[in-house]
Scaffold this active site. Structure first.
Site, PDB file in Angstrom:
ATOM      1  N   CYS A 146      44.253 -99.287 -58.745  1.00 30.51           N
ATOM      2  CA  CYS A 146      43.097 -99.914 -58.136  1.00 30.51           C
ATOM      3  C   CYS A 146      43.112-101.291 -57.614  1.00 30.51           C
ATOM      4  O   CYS A 146      43.908-101.746 -57.010  1.00 30.51           O
ATOM      5  CB  CYS A 146      41.845 -99.477 -59.056  1.00 30.51           C
ATOM      6  SG  CYS A 146      40.173 -99.353 -58.162  1.00 30.51           S
ATOM      7  N   HIS A 271      42.693 -93.693 -59.335  1.00 35.53           N
ATOM      8  CA  HIS A 271      42.867 -93.822 -60.690  1.00 35.53           C
ATOM      9  C   HIS A 271      43.513 -92.596 -61.409  1.00 35.53           C
ATOM     10  O   HIS A 271      42.945 -91.548 -61.809  1.00 35.53           O
ATOM     11  CB  HIS A 271      41.452 -94.055 -61.561  1.00 35.53           C
ATOM     12  CG  HIS A 271      40.719 -95.338 -61.188  1.00 35.53           C
ATOM     13  ND1 HIS A 271      41.000 -96.557 -62.421  1.00 35.53           N
ATOM     14  CD2 HIS A 271      40.070 -95.607 -60.100  1.00 35.53           C
ATOM     15  CE1 HIS A 271      40.183 -97.244 -61.728  1.00 35.53           C
ATOM     16  NE2 HIS A 271      39.665 -97.011 -60.561  1.00 35.53           N
ATOM     17  N   GLU A 273      45.012 -92.153 -64.198  1.00 31.72           N
ATOM     18  CA  GLU A 273      44.655 -91.746 -65.439  1.00 31.72           C
ATOM     19  C   GLU A 273      43.669 -90.839 -65.887  1.00 31.72           C
ATOM     20  O   GLU A 273      43.703 -90.204 -66.701  1.00 31.72           O
ATOM     21  CB  GLU A 273      44.365 -93.071 -66.300  1.00 31.72           C
ATOM     22  CG  GLU A 273      43.126 -93.958 -65.700  1.00 31.72           C
ATOM     23  CD  GLU A 273      43.144 -94.730 -64.731  1.00 31.72           C
ATOM     24  OE1 GLU A 273      42.280 -95.568 -64.730  1.00 31.72           O
ATOM     25  OE2 GLU A 273      44.129 -94.633 -63.838  1.00 31.72           O
TER      26      GLU A 273
END
Length: 298
Positions: A146, A271, A273
């Site tokens: 990001c 993102h 994750e």
């Protein structure tokens, strides 16, 4: 769930309970005439075993401005642990504040890989650029997420003809806003709802390290940001070597970049994750850990 200081979260308690036949006990207690099926726990046992790996080891530095509260990056930490376990290494994760006048160079030398996480606002941004510059100069595996991706684009631009490159998030008088808000977002800036939020399709470019990681062209990833790669600089930065390895399906939005002449330096606008799991590490995190492990051998 057992939390350990050096290894993050170890998901062991369910297995401890199962070793004491808790599944069959529950089945018997509620009066079901069946046998408890424990076969599906075999994969989980292997996951727990891999999460406990102690050797070989790699050291990963998360360089950001919220490091005083490590839970700020808990999803990233867990994703690194998932990926490390999947390739059979132990990840030692360290945190380095980017909110300083001068980044700790000695600390950077300890890292086999550097991750620049997301965030909002200008504070700590220059420190992130310093960490990126160090990774570029020393061929350290680098992952930007990001704002981390935007930092990579900014630093690449500064090194390649745009010394005042920056993000328009940080002011209205930026000389070269290589990161900017899209025109349609600017129209509703004062009305709220300007954030690109949720899952979006992405097209991966073949022949890139990103494609090697995913092994497919069409993917879906989750976003949470307002600012984007400024297409006004796209052609020139590509001519100077920046690799755009992922875009929106219509090729308008830049989603993933790679730095040239580097063993592994990938930045993504989304993102990853958010989609990593202990039994399904995210492809980018896994590829990042593989690059880190190779670097650690040198």
């Amino acid at each position: 769930v057992v939390n350990t200081p050096d290894a993050g979260t170890i998901y062991e308690v369910p297995l401890v309970l199962e070793d004491r036949n808790i599944g069959q006990l529950i089945v018997n207690r509620i009066g079901l005439d069946v046998e408890a099926d424990t076969s599906k726990l075999d994969e989980w046992r292997e996951i727990v075993k891999s999460l406990k790996t102690t050797d070989p080891q790699v050291t990963i530095g998360i360089v950001g401005k919220y490091v005083e509260l490590e839970d700020s990056y808990i999803s990233i930490r867990e994703s690194l642990l998932h990926a490390a376990a999947s390739i059979g290494v132990k990840a030692n994760i360290k945190y380095l504040s980017s909110d300083v006048e001068e980044l700790d160079q000695d600390a950077l030398k300890e890292f086999d890989g550097i991750l620049i996480p997301g965030g909002f606002g200008e504070r700590g941004f220059e420190g992130k650029l310093d960490a990126i510059d160090y990774a570029i100069e020393n061929n350290v595996p680098l992952f930007g997420i990001c704002l981390g991706m935007q930092s990579m684009v900014t630093q690449f631009a500064r090194r390649n003809g745009y010394p005042e490159a920056n993000s328009s998030e940080f002011g209205d008088d930026i000389v070269d806003p290589v990161i900017d808000m899209m025109e349609e977002q600017k129209k509703i800036k004062n009305m709220g709802g300007t954030m690109r939020l949720g899952s979006y399709d992405c097209k991966i470019i073949e022949g890139t390290k990103t494609y090697e990681a995913y092994g497919e062209i069409d993917i879906e990833e989750r976003h949470r940001h307002r600012y984007e790669f400024n297409n006004d600089y796209r052609d020139d930065l590509q001519e100077k070597g920046l690799i755009i390895s992922g875009t929106s399906p219509d090729d308008f939005l830049v989603e993933i970049v790679e730095l040239p002449d580097h063993p592994w330096a990938i930045g993504c606008q989304f993102h990853p994750e958010f989609k990593s799991r202990p039994n399904r590490p995210h492809p980018l995190f896994k590829s990042f850990l593989e690059a880190i492990y190779e670097y650690s051998k040198n």
